[in-house]
Design a protein around this motif. Sequence first.
Motif, PDB file in Angstrom:
ATOM      1  N   ASN A 113       0.817  -1.205   0.000  1.00  0.00           N
ATOM      2  CA  ASN A 113       0.000   0.000   0.000  1.00  0.00           C
ATOM      3  C   ASN A 113       0.857   1.265   0.000  1.00  0.00           C
ATOM      4  OD1 ASN A 113      -2.302  -1.529  -0.016  1.00  0.00           O
ATOM      5  ND2 ASN A 113      -2.644  -1.407   2.197  1.00  0.00           N
ATOM      6  N   ARG A 114       2.004   1.191   0.670  1.00  0.00           N
ATOM      7  CA  ARG A 114       2.907   2.358   0.655  1.00  0.00           C
ATOM      8  C   ARG A 114       3.422   2.626  -0.754  1.00  0.00           C
ATOM      9  NH1 ARG A 114       4.188   0.618   5.959  1.00  0.00           N
ATOM     10  NH2 ARG A 114       5.813  -0.804   5.253  1.00  0.00           N
ATOM     11  N   TYR A 115       3.658   1.552  -1.503  1.00  0.00           N
ATOM     12  CA  TYR A 115       4.066   1.706  -2.901  1.00  0.00           C
ATOM     13  C   TYR A 115       2.942   2.363  -3.705  1.00  0.00           C
ATOM     14  CZ  TYR A 115       4.973   0.362  -7.733  1.00  0.00           C
ATOM     15  OH  TYR A 115       5.143   0.374  -9.094  1.00  0.00           O
ATOM     16  N   ILE A 116       1.697   1.896  -3.454  1.00  0.00           N
ATOM     17  CA  ILE A 116       0.541   2.469  -4.155  1.00  0.00           C
ATOM     18  C   ILE A 116       0.361   3.934  -3.767  1.00  0.00           C
ATOM     19  CG2 ILE A 116      -1.950   2.310  -4.488  1.00  0.00           C
ATOM     20  CD1 ILE A 116      -1.731  -0.686  -4.030  1.00  0.00           C
ATOM     21  N   GLN A 117       0.607   4.246  -2.497  1.00  0.00           N
ATOM     22  CA  GLN A 117       0.478   5.631  -2.039  1.00  0.00           C
ATOM     23  C   GLN A 117       1.490   6.539  -2.747  1.00  0.00           C
ATOM     24  OE1 GLN A 117       0.933   5.100   2.167  1.00  0.00           O
ATOM     25  NE2 GLN A 117      -1.278   4.901   2.531  1.00  0.00           N
ATOM     26  N   ASP A 118       2.709   5.994  -2.966  1.00  0.00           N
ATOM     27  CA  ASP A 118       3.713   6.769  -3.719  1.00  0.00           C
ATOM     28  C   ASP A 118       3.238   6.989  -5.151  1.00  0.00           C
ATOM     29  OD1 ASP A 118       5.298   6.833  -1.490  1.00  0.00           O
ATOM     30  OD2 ASP A 118       6.556   5.134  -2.091  1.00  0.00           O
ATOM     31  N   LYS A 119       2.642   5.964  -5.738  1.00  0.00           N
ATOM     32  CA  LYS A 119       2.126   6.092  -7.096  1.00  0.00           C
ATOM     33  C   LYS A 119       0.990   7.118  -7.144  1.00  0.00           C
ATOM     34  CE  LYS A 119       2.961   3.740 -10.208  1.00  0.00           C
ATOM     35  NZ  LYS A 119       3.880   3.961 -11.342  1.00  0.00           N
ATOM     36  N   ILE A 120       0.186   7.149  -6.081  1.00  0.00           N
ATOM     37  CA  ILE A 120      -0.908   8.126  -6.011  1.00  0.00           C
ATOM     38  C   ILE A 120      -0.355   9.532  -5.945  1.00  0.00           C
ATOM     39  CG2 ILE A 120      -2.765   8.995  -4.515  1.00  0.00           C
ATOM     40  CD1 ILE A 120      -3.459   6.104  -3.854  1.00  0.00           C
ATOM     41  N   ALA A 121       0.685   9.740  -5.120  1.00  0.00           N
ATOM     42  CA  ALA A 121       1.292  11.073  -5.002  1.00  0.00           C
ATOM     43  C   ALA A 121       1.861  11.511  -6.349  1.00  0.00           C
ATOM     44  CB  ALA A 121       2.380  11.058  -3.936  1.00  0.00           C
ATOM     45  N   GLN A 178      -6.962   7.700 -13.878  1.00  0.00           N
ATOM     46  CA  GLN A 178      -5.893   6.871 -13.322  1.00  0.00           C
ATOM     47  C   GLN A 178      -5.735   7.111 -11.815  1.00  0.00           C
ATOM     48  OE1 GLN A 178      -2.249   7.340 -15.504  1.00  0.00           O
ATOM     49  NE2 GLN A 178      -3.219   6.871 -17.473  1.00  0.00           N
ATOM     50  N   LEU A 179      -5.853   8.380 -11.409  1.00  0.00           N
ATOM     51  CA  LEU A 179      -5.759   8.707  -9.987  1.00  0.00           C
ATOM     52  C   LEU A 179      -6.888   8.042  -9.198  1.00  0.00           C
ATOM     53  CD1 LEU A 179      -4.494  10.286  -7.650  1.00  0.00           C
ATOM     54  CD2 LEU A 179      -5.925  12.240  -8.290  1.00  0.00           C
ATOM     55  N   SER A 180      -8.104   8.092  -9.756  1.00  0.00           N
ATOM     56  CA  SER A 180      -9.256   7.472  -9.097  1.00  0.00           C
ATOM     57  C   SER A 180      -9.066   5.957  -8.979  1.00  0.00           C
ATOM     58  CB  SER A 180     -10.518   7.800  -9.882  1.00  0.00           C
ATOM     59  OG  SER A 180     -11.637   7.158  -9.320  1.00  0.00           O
ATOM     60  N   GLN A 181      -8.529   5.328 -10.033  1.00  0.00           N
ATOM     61  CA  GLN A 181      -8.297   3.882 -10.010  1.00  0.00           C
ATOM     62  C   GLN A 181      -7.271   3.501  -8.957  1.00  0.00           C
ATOM     63  OE1 GLN A 181      -7.246   3.152 -14.110  1.00  0.00           O
ATOM     64  NE2 GLN A 181      -9.387   2.778 -14.745  1.00  0.00           N
ATOM     65  N   GLN A 185      -7.882   1.128  -5.792  1.00  0.00           N
ATOM     66  CA  GLN A 185      -7.033  -0.029  -5.582  1.00  0.00           C
ATOM     67  C   GLN A 185      -6.468  -0.044  -4.167  1.00  0.00           C
ATOM     68  OE1 GLN A 185      -3.797  -0.324  -8.355  1.00  0.00           O
ATOM     69  NE2 GLN A 185      -2.895  -2.105  -7.349  1.00  0.00           N
ATOM     70  N   LEU A 186      -6.023   1.125  -3.702  1.00  0.00           N
ATOM     71  CA  LEU A 186      -5.474   1.227  -2.351  1.00  0.00           C
ATOM     72  C   LEU A 186      -6.546   0.896  -1.311  1.00  0.00           C
ATOM     73  CD1 LEU A 186      -3.235   2.046  -0.371  1.00  0.00           C
ATOM     74  CD2 LEU A 186      -4.056   4.404  -0.546  1.00  0.00           C
ATOM     75  N   LYS A 187      -7.734   1.447  -1.520  1.00  0.00           N
ATOM     76  CA  LYS A 187      -8.819   1.209  -0.569  1.00  0.00           C
ATOM     77  C   LYS A 187      -9.227  -0.261  -0.541  1.00  0.00           C
ATOM     78  CE  LYS A 187     -13.473   2.806   0.599  1.00  0.00           C
ATOM     79  NZ  LYS A 187     -14.594   3.703   0.205  1.00  0.00           N
ATOM     80  N   ASN A 188      -9.304  -0.886  -1.725  1.00  0.00           N
ATOM     81  CA  ASN A 188      -9.678  -2.299  -1.808  1.00  0.00           C
ATOM     82  C   ASN A 188      -8.631  -3.196  -1.161  1.00  0.00           C
ATOM     83  OD1 ASN A 188     -12.022  -1.625  -3.156  1.00  0.00           O
ATOM     84  ND2 ASN A 188     -11.166  -1.980  -5.194  1.00  0.00           N
ATOM     85  N   GLU A 189      -7.356  -2.892  -1.400  1.00  0.00           N
ATOM     86  CA  GLU A 189      -6.282  -3.693  -0.806  1.00  0.00           C
ATOM     87  C   GLU A 189      -6.316  -3.599   0.712  1.00  0.00           C
ATOM     88  OE1 GLU A 189      -4.071  -5.732  -2.017  1.00  0.00           O
ATOM     89  OE2 GLU A 189      -4.649  -5.531  -4.118  1.00  0.00           O
ATOM     90  N   GLN A 190      -6.498  -2.395   1.206  1.00  0.00           N
ATOM     91  CA  GLN A 190      -6.561  -2.217   2.652  1.00  0.00           C
ATOM     92  C   GLN A 190      -7.762  -2.951   3.248  1.00  0.00           C
ATOM     93  OE1 GLN A 190      -6.587   2.089   2.815  1.00  0.00           O
ATOM     94  NE2 GLN A 190      -4.421   2.182   3.388  1.00  0.00           N
ATOM     95  N   SER A 191      -8.923  -2.809   2.590  1.00  0.00           N
ATOM     96  CA  SER A 191     -10.142  -3.455   3.092  1.00  0.00           C
ATOM     97  C   SER A 191     -10.033  -4.971   3.037  1.00  0.00           C
ATOM     98  CB  SER A 191     -11.361  -3.000   2.280  1.00  0.00           C
ATOM     99  OG  SER A 191     -11.558  -1.615   2.410  1.00  0.00           O
ATOM    100  N   ARG A 192      -9.504  -5.498   1.924  1.00  0.00           N
ATOM    101  CA  ARG A 192      -9.420  -6.940   1.746  1.00  0.00           C
ATOM    102  C   ARG A 192      -8.532  -7.583   2.816  1.00  0.00           C
ATOM    103  NH1 ARG A 192      -7.368  -6.899  -2.887  1.00  0.00           N
ATOM    104  NH2 ARG A 192      -9.314  -6.791  -4.064  1.00  0.00           N
ATOM    105  N   SER A 193      -7.364  -7.033   3.006  1.00  0.00           N
ATOM    106  CA  SER A 193      -6.435  -7.616   3.981  1.00  0.00           C
ATOM    107  C   SER A 193      -6.946  -7.431   5.405  1.00  0.00           C
ATOM    108  CB  SER A 193      -5.043  -6.992   3.830  1.00  0.00           C
ATOM    109  OG  SER A 193      -5.108  -5.586   3.965  1.00  0.00           O
TER     110      SER A 193
END
Length: 374
Positions: A113-121, A178-181, A185-193
């Motif tokens: 998720n931290r990697y995804i957060q960097d991609k979001i930034a 792309q930003l919304s996706q 993705q980050l929200k789904n990963e966090q929720s799933r785990s």
Amino acid sequence: MKDKSHKYQNLMKLLKVLCVFSFLILVSCSKKDNGEIHPTKGSITESVYASGVIKSENQFTVYATVSGVLQKINVTAGQTIAAGQSLFQIESDKAALNTENARLAYQLSNENNRYIQDKIAEMETRVQAAKDKLALDQSIYNRNKNIKQYNVISEVDYERVELAYKNSKSNYEAALKQLSQLKSQLKNEQSRSNINLKINEKSQSDFTVKSAISGELFDVLVKEGALITPQTPLAIIGAKNTYLLELDVDENDMVRVKLGQTLIVTLDSYKGKAFEAKVDKIYPIMDVRSRTFKIEAHFTTPPAKLYPNLTAEANIIVQTKKEALTIPKSYLVDNQYVLVNGDEKRQVKIGLSDYQHVEILDGLTAEETISKPK
């Protein structure tokens, strides 16, 4: 000779007295055997029979939600229990391993998720740049659109400016998408785990059986080392020192039972004594196997000591009438006739009845004599 004659006369007199006395006894017995009686006046109470058991308030049987080997019993019968208290521990090594595996997956997902957060930034920066580019190109396009009517700009230059504006708009919209996706993705990963971890933690907690209420533990029904399933009863718990009557009423009598009616209750544990109770709950569905309805009642003045599952019998008082003309039920013929003056069959109208007597509403007076049918 005179003495003998005198004794003989006295003996004969005594025999005559005994014969008369015996005759009176025979006459009396004959009358009693005939069963002739007069109707009597008094109180009669009509009631409905019910039977059942004593139960603790909120009494329930404890079950597990999982299968496994019963590892430890944490309580004993007679103990006071608090809500949420641990009662039984089922072997849960596999569940513990599954929970640990889910926790590791959750931690790994946080790193991802931290990697995804960097991609979001990074994408947010691109979105801002695309937005700025769009604002500039839109401003140029609007100026050229306004002066185009004066033939200050060639058609080719105008089309170039218009194309640049359209490209900027498309790039900005694509960047937003792309930003919304990435955010989804980050929200789904966090929720799933997170959900997976909670499911495993809940599954592990199910191996610890806890009490749903505060009360008294009446009985432990299993032993350590036993293999149990969700269908295995483990214990019985109920409110401490608070009891009720759970009774069954035949379907033929149920229509006469109402809330608030008085019950006269007898218990095998208190022979020769009767206790008063009140109907305070009626279950509005019949048990198709026993053809009975279940009702609940509370003692008005309960016995000094009670235990769950004591047997009880009760008469639910439907109606009481004073100064009623009554006869024994055994003197009725076909539930509507009596034998008057020996063998005269007379129809009567009956009213209230209990287990021994029946009220006569019409057709008979208190002075008349009735006979018991043979």
